[in-house]
Design a protein around this motif. Structure first.
Motif, PDB file in Angstrom:
ATOM      1  N   UNK A  35       0.832  -1.212   0.000  1.00 56.69           N
ATOM      2  CA  UNK A  35       0.000   0.000   0.000  1.00 56.69           C
ATOM      3  C   UNK A  35       0.861   1.254   0.000  1.00 56.69           C
ATOM      4  N   UNK A  36       1.955   1.233   0.777  1.00 56.33           N
ATOM      5  CA  UNK A  36       2.845   2.393   0.822  1.00 56.33           C
ATOM      6  C   UNK A  36       3.514   2.633  -0.534  1.00 56.33           C
ATOM      7  N   UNK A  37       3.986   1.568  -1.169  1.00 58.14           N
ATOM      8  CA  UNK A  37       4.634   1.722  -2.479  1.00 58.14           C
ATOM      9  C   UNK A  37       3.650   2.205  -3.529  1.00 58.14           C
ATOM     10  N   UNK A  38       2.435   1.673  -3.520  1.00 62.19           N
ATOM     11  CA  UNK A  38       1.414   2.125  -4.479  1.00 62.19           C
ATOM     12  C   UNK A  38       1.104   3.591  -4.258  1.00 62.19           C
ATOM     13  N   UNK A  39       0.979   3.987  -2.971  1.00 58.61           N
ATOM     14  CA  UNK A  39       0.669   5.399  -2.680  1.00 58.61           C
ATOM     15  C   UNK A  39       1.790   6.313  -3.151  1.00 58.61           C
ATOM     16  N   UNK A  40       3.052   5.892  -2.940  1.00 59.74           N
ATOM     17  CA  UNK A  40       4.173   6.720  -3.379  1.00 59.74           C
ATOM     18  C   UNK A  40       4.234   6.823  -4.903  1.00 59.74           C
ATOM     19  N   UNK A 123       1.841  -9.325 -18.862  1.00 63.16           N
ATOM     20  CA  UNK A 123       2.570 -10.190 -17.931  1.00 63.16           C
ATOM     21  C   UNK A 123       2.091 -10.012 -16.493  1.00 63.16           C
ATOM     22  N   UNK A 124       0.851  -9.508 -16.352  1.00 63.73           N
ATOM     23  CA  UNK A 124       0.182  -9.381 -15.051  1.00 63.73           C
ATOM     24  C   UNK A 124       0.923  -8.428 -14.112  1.00 63.73           C
ATOM     25  N   UNK A 125       1.475  -7.404 -14.678  1.00 67.95           N
ATOM     26  CA  UNK A 125       2.108  -6.346 -13.887  1.00 67.95           C
ATOM     27  C   UNK A 125       1.158  -5.163 -13.805  1.00 67.95           C
ATOM     28  N   UNK A 126       1.062  -4.585 -12.638  1.00 68.98           N
ATOM     29  CA  UNK A 126       0.156  -3.451 -12.451  1.00 68.98           C
ATOM     30  C   UNK A 126       0.699  -2.221 -13.162  1.00 68.98           C
TER      31      UNK A 126
END
Length: 451
Positions: A35-40, A123-126
């Protein structure tokens, strides 16, 4: 088949708890890190898009934006697309991921996380993208920024692998160390077992030292002390009972042996042999009664007697006993008075047996001439039947209902000392009790039964 040891069970439980704890903590930390990495990443994407829009509004040429883009982003995972009606479109995309169609955010709307478009690549990467409209010196421009979270995915994969390895190491360490710690903690049980194993008849009155065992085993230690105390009391009682029984049996056996030895010393007449047999029969009947009473007390102690309870009138039952014992009382000049009323529910035969013992005891030890009074008292939950006669205070009243106990002032009389013990046992079988008190120069024995 033996069950699993306590050490194995506790080790399995601790290992399971450790596995659940490690799994739960790893999952929580993994989700928090993600969650922190996505938010950053989202904030970085929003800030960069806002900077590029601001550069255009401040007069920067759209063709110069890639220069700024190359300085502030990672071209291996970031995408820039600039579309203008008056200039050639600019596209920087080294990721190999195609941008999806999306509606740009109007010029007057500041960018935020709700405007982000998210999708999964092949390749199922966000991936996440933000499209903004901006005003430039050449007219309206559409800026699209996107980020493919490949580095984030690799970081999370590494973190997940390391978490699994650390969790497995912790679980294996717990499984290896737990048996050692558990065995060390269970030494108190071993010591307690040694103390119990050392228990002997001469050590029953030595309690288990409670200060030497942990708090969790205190209830067990207290229970063991209570058991040892009970065993000590029972052992003393059994020893005394055996001694008294041997004493009581020895007398009639010696009498029988002596009479027969004397009779066989020389020839006797028929009448003498008949007298000898009659004496032997009396002694054998006494032994038979003694044996019967001992067996009854043993069965009563273990509540191994079936009660045939019935309701009957106290006056009628007691009057029958008086009629039976009145000749014996008259020989000593004793009168029996009856003041009884109401009824009681009990085993009638056992009730009469108990009252017979109380009456015989009163007749035997009452001063002659005298009077014995039988009275009944009805309480809320029980009925009391009391036998009162004139007499002195008994020196040791707490021993009256013990087996074979007889006061020093009555040892010269006949009897085995089981009469009051039988009364007490019968009262206990009925959920009641037998009692004694001395009041105004009278000895009073009572039988209390549930109403």
């Amino acid at each position: 088949m033996h069950s699993a040891s306590l050490t194995l069970r506790l080790t399995a439980i601790f290992t399971l708890i450790m596995a659940m704890a490690c799994g739960g903590i790893s999952l929580i930390l993994y989700n928090a890190l993600r969650s922190e990495l996505v938010w950053r990443d989202d904030q970085t994407l929003i800030n960069r898009a806002a900077q590029l829009r601001q550069l255009l509004e401040d007069g920067a040429h759209p063709s110069s934006l890639p220069l700024y883009f190359n300085r502030m982003v990672d071209i291996h995972q970031d995408i820039l697309s600039i579309r203008s009606q008056h200039e050639q479109n600019v596209s920087i995309n080294h990721t190999g991921v195609a941008l999806p169609d999306m509606s740009p955010t109007p010029v007057n709307s500041p960018p935020n996380a709700r405007q982000l478009h998210r999708w999964m690549d092949a390749d199922h990467t966000e991936a996440a993208a933000l499209s903004l409209q901006a005003n430039s010196s050449l007219g309206p421009v559409t800026i699209t920024l996107a980020r493919v979270a490949r580095e984030r995915a690799m970081m999370l994969d590494r973190y997940r692998q390391q978490s699994i390895l650390v969790s497995l190491a912790a679980i294996f360490l717990c499984a290896a160390v737990s048996p050692l710690l558990i065995r060390r903690g269970l030494k108190a049980i071993g010591r307690l077992s040694e103390i119990v194993a050392e228990t002997a008849s001469d050590r029953l009155n030595h309690p288990v030292p409670l200060q030497a065992i942990p708090q969790e085993l205190l209830p067990l230690g207290k229970a063991l002390n209570a058991m040892r105390q009970s065993l000590s009391t029972d052992f003393v009682r059994l020893t005394q009972f055996a001694d008294d029984l041997a004493h009581e049996i020895r007398t009639p056996i010696n009498v029988l042996l002596g009479q027969n030895q004397v009779a066989l010393g020389h020839a006797r007449s028929v009448s003498e042999y008949q007298a000898l047999l009659e004496g032997n029969i009396e002694e054998l009947e006494s032994l038979s009664r003694l044996t019967e009473n001992i067996l009854f007390l043993a069965r009563a102690t273990h509540h191994n007697i079936q009660l045939n309870k019935e309701a009957f009138l106290l006056h009628d039952a007691l009057e029958t006993l008086i009629d039976f014992l009145e000749p014996v009382a008259e020989e000593r000049g004793i009168v029996i008075a009856l003041n009884a009323e109401g009824s009681v529910t009990a085993d009638k035969m056992l009730f009469q047996r108990a009252m017979t013992n109380l009456l015989i005891n009163a007749i035997r030890y009452s001063p002659a001439p005298g009077q014995i009074v039988i009275s009944t008292y009805h309480r809320a939950e029980y009925v009391e039947i009391e036998v009162s006669n004139a007499g002195d205070v008994i020196a040791e009243p707490d021993k009256l209902f013990e087996r074979f106990w007889r006061g020093d002032n009555v040892r010269h009389t006949s009897g085995s000392g089981l009469g009051l013990s039988l009364v007490y046992a019968i009262a206990t079988l009925h959920g009641g009790l037998a009692y004694y008190r001395h009041e105004k120069g009278h000895t009073i024995f009572g039988l209390r039964l549930l109403a």
